[in-house]
Design an enzyme around this catalytic site. Structure first.
Site, PDB file in Angstrom:
ATOM      1  N   THR A   1       0.859  -1.192   0.000  1.00 32.84           N
ATOM      2  CA  THR A   1       0.000   0.000   0.000  1.00 32.84           C
ATOM      3  C   THR A   1       0.893   1.239   0.000  1.00 32.84           C
ATOM      4  O   THR A   1       1.678   1.443   0.939  1.00 32.84           O
ATOM      5  CB  THR A   1      -0.899  -0.027   1.244  1.00 32.84           C
ATOM      6  OG1 THR A   1      -1.664  -1.239   1.210  1.00 32.84           O
ATOM      7  CG2 THR A   1      -1.827   1.174   1.283  1.00 32.84           C
TER       8      THR A   1
ATOM      9  N   PHE B   1      -6.358  -6.160  -1.430  1.00 32.28           N
ATOM     10  CA  PHE B   1      -7.547  -5.822  -0.625  1.00 32.28           C
ATOM     11  C   PHE B   1      -7.928  -6.918   0.368  1.00 32.28           C
ATOM     12  O   PHE B   1      -8.992  -6.859   0.966  1.00 32.28           O
ATOM     13  CB  PHE B   1      -8.741  -5.548  -1.546  1.00 32.28           C
ATOM     14  CG  PHE B   1      -8.536  -4.365  -2.448  1.00 32.28           C
ATOM     15  CD1 PHE B   1      -8.654  -3.075  -1.939  1.00 32.28           C
ATOM     16  CD2 PHE B   1      -8.202  -4.531  -3.773  1.00 32.28           C
ATOM     17  CE1 PHE B   1      -8.446  -1.973  -2.761  1.00 32.28           C
ATOM     18  CE2 PHE B   1      -7.995  -3.436  -4.605  1.00 32.28           C
ATOM     19  CZ  PHE B   1      -8.115  -2.160  -4.096  1.00 32.28           C
TER      20      PHE B   1
ATOM     21  N   LYS C   1      -8.581  -9.391   3.493  1.00 33.79           N
ATOM     22  CA  LYS C   1      -8.848  -9.158   4.920  1.00 33.79           C
ATOM     23  C   LYS C   1      -8.101 -10.222   5.712  1.00 33.79           C
ATOM     24  O   LYS C   1      -8.251 -11.412   5.413  1.00 33.79           O
ATOM     25  CB  LYS C   1     -10.345  -9.296   5.230  1.00 33.79           C
ATOM     26  CG  LYS C   1     -11.238  -8.361   4.470  1.00 33.79           C
ATOM     27  CD  LYS C   1     -12.683  -8.519   4.920  1.00 33.79           C
ATOM     28  CE  LYS C   1     -13.369  -9.774   4.402  1.00 33.79           C
ATOM     29  NZ  LYS C   1     -13.512  -9.874   2.946  1.00 33.79           N
TER      30      LYS C   1
ATOM     31  N   CYS D   1      -3.245  -2.259   8.917  1.00 28.45           N
ATOM     32  CA  CYS D   1      -3.665  -1.488   7.736  1.00 28.45           C
ATOM     33  C   CYS D   1      -4.477  -0.238   8.058  1.00 28.45           C
ATOM     34  O   CYS D   1      -4.020   0.876   7.789  1.00 28.45           O
ATOM     35  CB  CYS D   1      -4.428  -2.389   6.783  1.00 28.45           C
ATOM     36  SG  CYS D   1      -3.365  -3.631   6.023  1.00 28.45           S
TER      37      CYS D   1
END
Ligand SMILES: NC(=O)c1ccc[n+]([C@@H]2O[C@H](COP(=O)([O-])OP(=O)(O)OC[C@H]3O[C@@H](n4cnc5c(N)ncnc54)[C@H](O)[C@@H]3O)[C@@H](O)[C@H]2O)c1
Length: 449
Positions: free
Chosen positions: A108, A137, A139, A248
């Site tokens: 990121t 993306f 989780k 995150c």
């Protein structure tokens, strides 16, 4: 996750890390993190010879057509993203490039990083390359499922060959071509931060509404169901709790604030989201202090849940860590249990005699003056309240995840405090000198955090 899943569809993948110990463990089939299903899939790829691990960057770069960069981008002191690991990779791979490569940034990174890294690499190699943004993306806790069946794959590039190559790599995982979203590199970088910032905003928003509900005697669960039924709003990420943690959301919200600030924008909403969350992480500790007083000397508390969410052993930025620090500072003894995260949490409190980590949830509760629940692991949802009642010295539960029905707690004769719901007061007056209660009109008393 990326290495394993790409290998699982038949690609040859070489995983590189500078941490030799981690590489040794991975090569031996030992996954350094707990993520359901990952270790088994990784072992299968190692056994099939499609996946290997090394510290040798040169070997990996020479043998690979596509290079994924997935190193950490931790926050600096001011909250901005530290890109030194990404820069180190760019400088590290350049000498070994002997023909064209597609380089994919999965880490990121703030908007504009792809361009900066492309410029940096251009200065270091004469070979052609394409630098693509492909944010991740997944989780934690459901990462395998997310990788194998993604909601969307974002490819940030204007190079048709690179786009084609990534589209082919991801084709086995996507259900429809619409799942792959091609856009500019900068837009892809912004999509990642915006997604996390939006989800964090929902969490801080509902925690704020929970405070208002508690102060006005309304059950937040009913409100969540009511607003979640609106399709424009939806029900996901509307659970009040002890705040978001992990590696995150906290860092990405702060990094986006820094991006905004450098671009001359205000980002007032994002600042509030972050502040609200910092405050929320201590909500349960504050409840304990209001209930038992500021001096917790001589009192013991059980903690269930250390990971920042269930199904992971990740305790980075976990609310439980803050709560432990706060209660230990007030003199409490703590007995902590988590199905997976005890080892990582214990490493944060070396040689602290006031904090014990135990292997069984009921060992934690034995003789405790209260139980705090910080993570919504499934195994906490239907505990033996009979056992709890007989083992707790004081039958008080502080539930940071609203796991139990208020009626159940009343029936089980527990004193019970949760987030955004009225407290259940003790059936009989506690005879402990520390006991203060949170007020007879429970809601306001419970929830002023
Ligand atoms: N963890 C998540 O759930 C998640 C989800 C989406 C995106 N991301 C992003 O992915 C990135 C990585 O996150 P993480 O949680 O896996 O981080 P991490 O810190 O757990 O792992 C990063 C790894 O990179 C290695 N590394 C650092 N510098 C290196 C170098 N020069 N060469 C080779 N290896 C190097 C480290 O040794 C470490 O093993 C971050 O940018 C994060 O924001 C993470």
């Amino acid at each position: 996750m990326t290495a394993t899943c790409l290998a699982s569809t038949g690609n040859s993948v070489i995983g590189v890390d500078i941490d030799a110990q981690k590489v040794r463990a991975l090569a031996a089939g030992k996954c350094p993190i707990f993520e359901p299903g990952l270790e088994e899939l990784m072992q299968a790829q190692l056994a099939a010879g499609r996946l290997s691990f090394t510290t040798d960057v040169g070997q990996a770069v020479r043998q690979s057509a596509v290079i994924f960069i997935a190193v950490g981008t931790p926050p600096r002191n001011d909250g901005s993203a530290d890109l030194s690991n990404v820069e180190a990779i760019i400088s590290g791979i350049a000498p070994y490039m002997d023909s064209s490569r597609v380089i994919v940034i999965k880490s990121t990174v703030p908007v504009g990083t792809g361009q900066r890294m492309s410029d940096l690499l251009m200065d270091l190699t004469a070979h052609p390359f394409s630098l693509v943004s492909n944010p991740e993306f997944l989780k934690e806790g459901a990462a395998l499922e997310d990788f194998l069946r993604p909601d969307r794959v974002v490819i940030g590039s204007d190079d048709p060959d690179a786009i084609q190559m990534l589209t082919e790599l991801y084709a086995p995982f996507v259900r429809t071509p619409q799942t792959i979203l091609v856009m500019s590199r900068e837009a892809a970088e912004m999509v990642k931060y915006t997604s996390n910032a939006y989800l964090a905003t929902r969490i801080s928003f509902i925690n704020e509404i929970a405070d208002i509900c508690a102060a006005t005697g309304v059950d937040i669960a009913e409100v969540c169901n009511g607003i979640g039924a609106d399709r424009r709003i939806g029900r996901d990420f509307l659970n009040p709790g002890v705040g978001y943690g992990g590696s995150c959301f906290p860092k990405d919200v702060q990094a986006l604030i820094q991006v905004a600030s450098h671009a001359g924008c205000q980002a007032n909403i994002l600042r509030s989201v972050h502040e609200r969350n910092e405050h929320q992480k201590l909500a349960l500790a504050e409840m304990v202090l209001r209930r038992f007083g500021n001096d917790l000397t001589g009192l013991t508390f059980a903690l269930w849940g250390l990971a920042f969410k269930p199904n992971t052993d990740d305790v980075r930025e976990a609310p439980a860590i803050r709560v432990i620090q706060r209660l230990a500072a007030a003199g409490a003894q703590l007995r902590c249990y988590d199905p997976r995260a005890c080892r990582n949490a214990a490493a944060m409190f070396p040689e602290n005699a006031a904090i014990a980590f135990v292997d069984d949830p009921y060992d934690a509760v034995q003789g405790a003056d209260g139980l705090l629940i910080l993570t919504e692991w499934s195994e906490f949802r239907t505990p033996s309240f009979d056992r709890m009642r007989s083992q707790l010295r004081q039958r008080v539960i502080f539930d940071g995840r609203n796991l139990y029905q208020l009626a159940t707690m009343q029936r089980q004769r527990m004193e019970y405090y949760s987030i955004g719901r009225p407290g259940i007061l003790p059936p009989t007056k506690p005879n402990n000198s520390h006991a203060k209660g949170l007020g007879s009109s429970s809601a306001a008393g419970v929830m002023e955090t």
